[in-house]
Structure formats: structure tokens, C-alpha cells
Design a protein around this motif. Structure first.
Motif, PDB file in Angstrom:
ATOM      1  N   VAL A  10      12.309  -7.060  -5.678  1.00 27.21           N
ATOM      2  CA  VAL A  10      10.949  -6.856  -6.181  1.00 27.21           C
ATOM      3  C   VAL A  10       9.980  -6.643  -5.023  1.00 27.21           C
ATOM      4  O   VAL A  10       9.239  -5.658  -4.975  1.00 27.21           O
ATOM      5  CB  VAL A  10      10.494  -8.048  -7.044  1.00 27.21           C
ATOM      6  N   VAL A  11       9.982  -7.562  -4.058  1.00 27.58           N
ATOM      7  CA  VAL A  11       8.987  -7.461  -2.983  1.00 27.58           C
ATOM      8  C   VAL A  11       9.307  -6.293  -2.048  1.00 27.58           C
ATOM      9  O   VAL A  11       8.391  -5.634  -1.527  1.00 27.58           O
ATOM     10  CB  VAL A  11       8.866  -8.788  -2.207  1.00 27.58           C
ATOM     11  N   GLU A  12      10.599  -6.018  -1.841  1.00 28.67           N
ATOM     12  CA  GLU A  12      10.958  -4.855  -1.025  1.00 28.67           C
ATOM     13  C   GLU A  12      10.521  -3.558  -1.699  1.00 28.67           C
ATOM     14  O   GLU A  12      10.036  -2.626  -1.032  1.00 28.67           O
ATOM     15  CB  GLU A  12      12.469  -4.839  -0.791  1.00 28.67           C
ATOM     16  N   SER A  13      10.660  -3.502  -3.016  1.00 29.91           N
ATOM     17  CA  SER A  13      10.252  -2.301  -3.749  1.00 29.91           C
ATOM     18  C   SER A  13       8.742  -2.118  -3.679  1.00 29.91           C
ATOM     19  O   SER A  13       8.246  -1.007  -3.464  1.00 29.91           O
ATOM     20  CB  SER A  13      10.702  -2.392  -5.204  1.00 29.91           C
ATOM     21  N   LEU A  14       7.992  -3.198  -3.857  1.00 29.19           N
ATOM     22  CA  LEU A  14       6.537  -3.107  -3.775  1.00 29.19           C
ATOM     23  C   LEU A  14       6.095  -2.634  -2.396  1.00 29.19           C
ATOM     24  O   LEU A  14       5.209  -1.779  -2.268  1.00 29.19           O
ATOM     25  CB  LEU A  14       5.902  -4.461  -4.105  1.00 29.19           C
ATOM     26  N   ALA A  15       6.707  -3.177  -1.350  1.00 29.88           N
ATOM     27  CA  ALA A  15       6.361  -2.737   0.003  1.00 29.88           C
ATOM     28  C   ALA A  15       6.702  -1.266   0.205  1.00 29.88           C
ATOM     29  O   ALA A  15       5.934  -0.517   0.816  1.00 29.88           O
ATOM     30  CB  ALA A  15       7.084  -3.614   1.028  1.00 29.88           C
ATOM     31  N   ALA A  16       7.852  -0.835  -0.311  1.00 31.15           N
ATOM     32  CA  ALA A  16       8.247   0.568  -0.170  1.00 31.15           C
ATOM     33  C   ALA A  16       7.290   1.497  -0.904  1.00 31.15           C
ATOM     34  O   ALA A  16       7.106   2.653  -0.511  1.00 31.15           O
ATOM     35  CB  ALA A  16       9.676   0.766  -0.690  1.00 31.15           C
ATOM     36  N   LEU A  17       6.665   0.994  -1.967  1.00 36.30           N
ATOM     37  CA  LEU A  17       5.716   1.790  -2.730  1.00 36.30           C
ATOM     38  C   LEU A  17       4.325   1.806  -2.106  1.00 36.30           C
ATOM     39  O   LEU A  17       3.431   2.502  -2.582  1.00 36.30           O
ATOM     40  CB  LEU A  17       5.633   1.270  -4.162  1.00 36.30           C
ATOM     41  N   GLY A  18       4.139   1.024  -1.057  1.00 41.96           N
ATOM     42  CA  GLY A  18       2.872   1.028  -0.344  1.00 41.96           C
ATOM     43  C   GLY A  18       2.008  -0.186  -0.556  1.00 41.96           C
ATOM     44  O   GLY A  18       0.889  -0.258  -0.023  1.00 41.96           O
ATOM     45  N   ALA A  19       2.478  -1.165  -1.302  1.00 52.22           N
ATOM     46  CA  ALA A  19       1.691  -2.375  -1.523  1.00 52.22           C
ATOM     47  C   ALA A  19       1.603  -3.198  -0.241  1.00 52.22           C
ATOM     48  O   ALA A  19       2.555  -3.256   0.541  1.00 52.22           O
ATOM     49  CB  ALA A  19       2.310  -3.216  -2.641  1.00 52.22           C
ATOM     50  N   PRO A 177      18.494  -3.592   1.898  1.00 54.34           N
ATOM     51  CA  PRO A 177      17.063  -3.692   1.557  1.00 54.34           C
ATOM     52  C   PRO A 177      16.503  -2.340   1.139  1.00 54.34           C
ATOM     53  O   PRO A 177      16.928  -1.291   1.634  1.00 54.34           O
ATOM     54  CB  PRO A 177      16.424  -4.183   2.861  1.00 54.34           C
ATOM     55  N   VAL A 178      15.558  -2.365   0.210  1.00 56.35           N
ATOM     56  CA  VAL A 178      14.955  -1.133  -0.295  1.00 56.35           C
ATOM     57  C   VAL A 178      14.185  -0.457   0.844  1.00 56.35           C
ATOM     58  O   VAL A 178      13.350  -1.074   1.506  1.00 56.35           O
ATOM     59  CB  VAL A 178      14.003  -1.422  -1.469  1.00 56.35           C
TER      60      VAL A 178
END
Length: 535
Positions: A10-19, A177-178
Motif C-alpha cells: 500500500v505505502v509503496e504504491s502510494l509513493a510510486a503514484l507521487g504521494a 518493492p513497487v
């Protein structure tokens, strides 16, 4: 836990999306995601009530122009976000709300008796958010979040809901990791033949007028709007949600006196009225008394709002793309009389207000305006001073007028401050609305957020008191016992001062200039200007 799990995805995906920042409040089923935050570079801002966390995420998205993640738990925690998500939906704000769920085996409800279990949790969100995404395996997490992120940022912007079961968040994962996630919002371009028709109507118009709504602000279309208005010499009015879409002091600016019959008459008299980013709802139409006599062109990203209140040449498009295309397509039109016509209208509005003995209210709003630095954002609750600001505030402002719920101002200001701690942020509430958010004084203190909270204390729900008195001769249920707000703020370690209308400007300016949070309490009973929508 040394190994990675679904929460890490979840957190890796959010970071990858720019969060970069996540708002929320932990709960039993969501602990896997919250634990993963500890291993990530994402900043977490935790509020004390889920609804307030939603308001904070909403404001963060408004000031950054991007999507804002909101992370909460199952059942009661999830349901507590609904009022905030309704505001984000009404105002087209991209919030990506992520809630946990009971373990996968319990999905469908009632079979296992899990704590917080609902028969169909996502059903509570379907009528509010743009889309609902349910994850059942860890491998689905990155793609589900990317799809939600893309949907939130596709015009019309809006909130989305993603729910992930507890056991999926806790299950170990062995995938890398994403890294990158593709989430490209689809551009909503205007159709060429509609642009050509609208441009022809505007170019031939004798009295073109533009009404700019919140969609202009959300799309970042201020420059395109100004270019079009100046090319046409067309006066521009801004809806309450469209504050800041057009410069307040521009000679073509009709400003935002939409509850004034003079303004309504002016809009009705346009032979071509271009409405951009507004559905012409209750507030924007002077309580549905607006009756256009000319041709209406409506540019709207939300298909459901297109021609929903008035027949029009409807253009389903993003406001920035449509305004840019129109500015390039219209013929240049010169009208030397336009600034004088605008000035004459504003003078009529001014004379009406001058005749209503509202010096206190106008002085308070002027003091707030003078005290607030020019680049500092402001967030307003549903209170009488905010109702004044909708019409009279000279620049951008943010309020909960989309859905109209109480308690928005202070937690929203905290979200904006989390986005940029280098400038002060103003929150404005009445004493009734302030009681929705008192717990967030602890949040402000914990994160040292530079928010100054102006509380106008009139001893009750002031605007409802006024409505009921006008309608029934007396008010019921509007009078409130309330705390000593100065002492209460001090108990949280937040500096506070009680002020007066005469000292307000200086006290507010001093509070805004100080680091960290502060509270300014103004005991005052303000009145609204007389409505003219029945005229």
C-alpha cells in the motif's frame, strides 16, 4: 516484522503514484498499513476524528492540485469519513480514501461476527465517491490503487474508495518493492464542432458574460479564462466555489455577489452567457431564481450536471482545455463600454449594502482581509462570516459550501498547512462549528502546524438562528453552551487570545505571524446582508 507484507505494498504504491503525505487514523483492521508507514518515507498526519482527517485530505488536495491519500479503519472509522467525502465529491476534490476490511472470509457480512463488520461496507460509499475498489489479494493492491488514483484525477476530479481486508494487509509478500505505477488521467477534451459553435456565438454576441465556477479553479484554468474574457471584453462573475478564478480588481470583474438581484439581473440580460465549471445549482443561481433570457453555453466536466438546470449548448470538457480552445477560436471583440458597465453594477451592489447598517460585519471581514498575508490560504466553516466572504472576499478562499456540512474550517486548514509549513493558514469558524473540531487542537500542537483559528463566538448556530427567526419569528435548538475557548486552547498548549472588532486586525496579524498554531476568539453577533433572491 522483518518481512514485507500487504501494508508495505500500500505505502509503496502510494509513493510510486507521487504521494508524500498520508492523512488518517489507525484502527484494528488497518494496523498492517499503519505499521508499514513506519518503514516508508511517507509523512503521516494523524487526526483525532476520521471525518476531520477527510477534511484535511480534501484541503491538501485543493492546495497542491494532486490527489491526497486518506487511510482509515473498518466500520465506524470508515463511516465517519462520509461527510468529508461528500464535500470532496460536491467540490470535485481528488481524495483517495483507503479503508480496511474484515478478513476475506468475512466479506459479505454476518458470518463470523468480526468487530466493526458491516454487511456491505462499500455500499455506503457508492452514492458518494466516483468509484469503489475492493482488494482480495495482495497482488491486486498496486493496480487497484493506481486505478483509484487515475479515477480521482480524471476530470471531473473526485474522491474514490478502496478497501483492503485485514489479512491481506498482514499477509507476507515476496514480490519486489513497487517501483513505478502508471496512473495517467484521461484528458477530457472538448469536441471541435462544439468549440466552433460556441466561439461563433461568443464572437457575434452583443452582451457576452462569463460565469466561472469551481471547475475553473480545480482545472487550473485561470489564465485561459482571463485570456478569453479579455479577447471578448466580456464581464466575468465568479461563483462562490469559483473564488479566485478571475482577478477581483480586474475592470471586467463582476466579483461574486451572486445573492444580489442586481448581479442576477445582469447575468439574465446577457445575450450569450458562458457558464464554465458550474452546474448552476442553488447558490450559483440565486436560489434557482435565475432565468436566462439569452443563449447559454455550459462547459462542464461532470456529465450529470450538463444542462441539468438550464438548456444550453453543452460542452462536456475539462475547463482548462475548453477555455484554451475557445480563446484560440473566438474573434477579437472590443467593447470600450464594458468596464463602465461593470463599475456601474458594482456601485449598485455597494449602495444596497450601504443602506443596511452592516458596519460591524464589513469591518470584521475587512480586518480579517487586512491581517492575512496575500499568499496565505484561508479555510472557512459554514458560519455567517463565511457567508459574507463568499460574496465579498477579494480572492481565493476554500469553504464547505459544496455539501454544506459543519466542522470543515479548522481540520481543512491543518491539511493545507501540512502541504506547506512555510506560510500561515487561516481557519474561520463559528462557535457551533468549532465544537466539531476541538480535538484537532491536539493535532495542530503535535505537528506544530502554522494554523491560526479565528472563532467567532455568538453563542449558538448563528446562521440557523437567523434563518429560523426570519421564517418562524423565533429560533429553536440554536442556542449553545460553550467552553471558554481561550482557556481550552491553552490547555492544549496552543496560544490563544480574546479579541474585539477594534483589535481584531492587530491580534489576528500577530497570531498569523507567530510560529505554530494559535487561536483568536472574537465574541460578536454578526448579521447577514438582506437577501435579494426574492426580489
Amino acid at each position: 516484522m522483518s518481512e514485507r507484507n500487504g501494508g508495505d505494498l500500500v505505502v509503496e504504491s502510494l509513493a510510486a503514484l507521487g504521494a508524500t503525505t498520508v492523512f488518517g487514523l489507525p484502527g484494528q483492521h488497518a494496523l498492517g498499513a499503519f505499521d508499514a508507514l513506519r518503514r516508508s518515507k511517507l509523512e503521516y498526519v494523524g487526526l483525532r476524528v476520521e471525518n476531520n482527517a477527510g477534511f484535511a485530505a480534501d484541503a491538501y488536495a485543493r492546495v497542491t492540485g494532486g490527489a491526497a491519500p486518506l487511510l482509515v479503519s473498518t466500520g465506524p472509522g470508515a463511516l465517519m469519513t462520509l461527510a468529508a467525502l461528500q464535500e470532496s465529491a460536491a467540490a470535485s476534490v481528488p481524495v483517495v480514501a483507503i479503508g480496511s476490511q474484515v478478513p476475506v472470509a468475512g466479506l459479505g457480512g454476518g458470518r463470523h461476527g468480526y468487530l466493526h463488520e458491516l454487511v456491505d461496507q462499500k455500499a455506503s460509499f457508492r452514492d458518494i465517491v466516483k468509484s469503489v475498489h475492493t482488494v482480495r489479494t495482495a497482488s491486486q493492491i498496486p493496480s487497484a490503487l493506481a486505478a483509484a488514483w487515475e479515477t480521482a484525477l480524471t476530470a471531473p476530479y473526485g474522491p474514490v474508495w478502496v478497501e483492503i481486508p485485514q489479512d491481506v494487509l498482514l499477509a507476507p509478500v515476496t514480490v519486489p518493492p513497487v517501483g513505478e505505477l502508471a496512473a495517467e488521467p484521461r484528458p477530457l477534451r472538448p469536441r471541435a464542432e462544439l468549440v466552433a459553435e460556441a466561439a461563433a456565438l461568443l464572437s457575434r454576441a452583443e452582451r457576452p458574460v462569463v460565469l466561472a465556477g469551481g471547475g475553473v479553479v480545480r482545472a487550473g484554468a485561470e489564465a485561459e479564462l482571463r485570456a478569453l474574457a479579455e479577447r471578448l471584453d466580456a464581464p466575468v462573475a465568479c461563483t462562490f466555489g469559483g473564488k479566485g478564478a478571475f482577478p477581483w480588481e480586474h475592470p471586467l470583474s463582476l466579483r461574486s455577489w451572486l445573492e444580489d438581484r442586481h448581479t442576477t439581473d445582469f447575468l439574465e440580460d446577457a445575450d450569450v452567457l458562458l457558464v464554465v465549471g458550474s452546474g448552476l445549482g442553488e447558490l450559483s443561481s440565486n436560489y434557482h431564481t435565475f432565468r436566462p433570457r439569452g443563449r447559454v453555453i455550459q462547459v462542464e466536466a461532470d456529465l450529470g450536471k450538463l444542462e441539468s438546470n438550464h438548456p444550453a449548448l453543452g460542452i462536456h470538457a475539462d475547463a482548462r482545455l475548453a477555455l484554451g480552445a475557445l480563446a484560440a477560436a473566438v474573434g477579437e471583440r472590443r467593447d470600450a463600454a464594458a468596464p463602465g458597465v461593470v463599475a456601474a453594477l458594482l456601485e449598485r451592489v455597494r449602495e444596497r449594502i450601504d443602506g443596511q447598517d452592516l458596519g460591524l460585519e464589513r469591518g470584521v471581514l475587512a480586518a480579517v482581509r487586512d491581517a492575512l498575508p496575500e499568499d496565505a490560504p484561508s479555510f472557512w466553516d459554514m458560519t455567517i462570516l463565511a457567508y459574507w466572504a463568499w460574496s465579498a472576499w477579494p480572492g481565493p478562499m476554500h469553504s464547505a459550501q459544496g455539501a454544506g456540512g459543519l466542522g470543515y474550517g479548522f481540520p481543512a486548514a491543518l491539511g493545507a498547512a501540512a502541504a506547506d509549513r512555510t506560510r500561515p493558514v487561516l481557519a474561520v469558524s463559528g462557535d457551533g462549528g468549532a465544537m466539531y473540531s476541538i480535538a484537532e487542537l491536539a493535532t495542530a500542537r503535535q505537528y506544530a502546524l502554522p494554523v491560526t483559528w479565528l472563532i467567532v463566538d455568538d453563542g449558538g448556530y448563528g446562521i440557523l438562528r437567523e434563518y429560523m427567526t426570519d421564517a418562524f419569528g423565533e429560533a429553536t435548538g440554536t442556542e449553545l453552551a460553550r467552553p471558554d475557548f481561550v482557556a481550552l486552547a491553552g490547555s492544549f498548549g496552543v496560544p490563544a487570545v480574546r479579541t474585539s472588532p477594534e483589535r481584531l486586525r492587530d491580534d489576528l496579524a500577530e497570531a498569523l505571524a507567530a510560529p505554530g498554531p494559535s487561536v483568536v476568539v472574537l465574541p460578536a453577533c454578526l448579521r447577514m446582508f438582506a437577501p435579494t433572491h426574492l426580489g
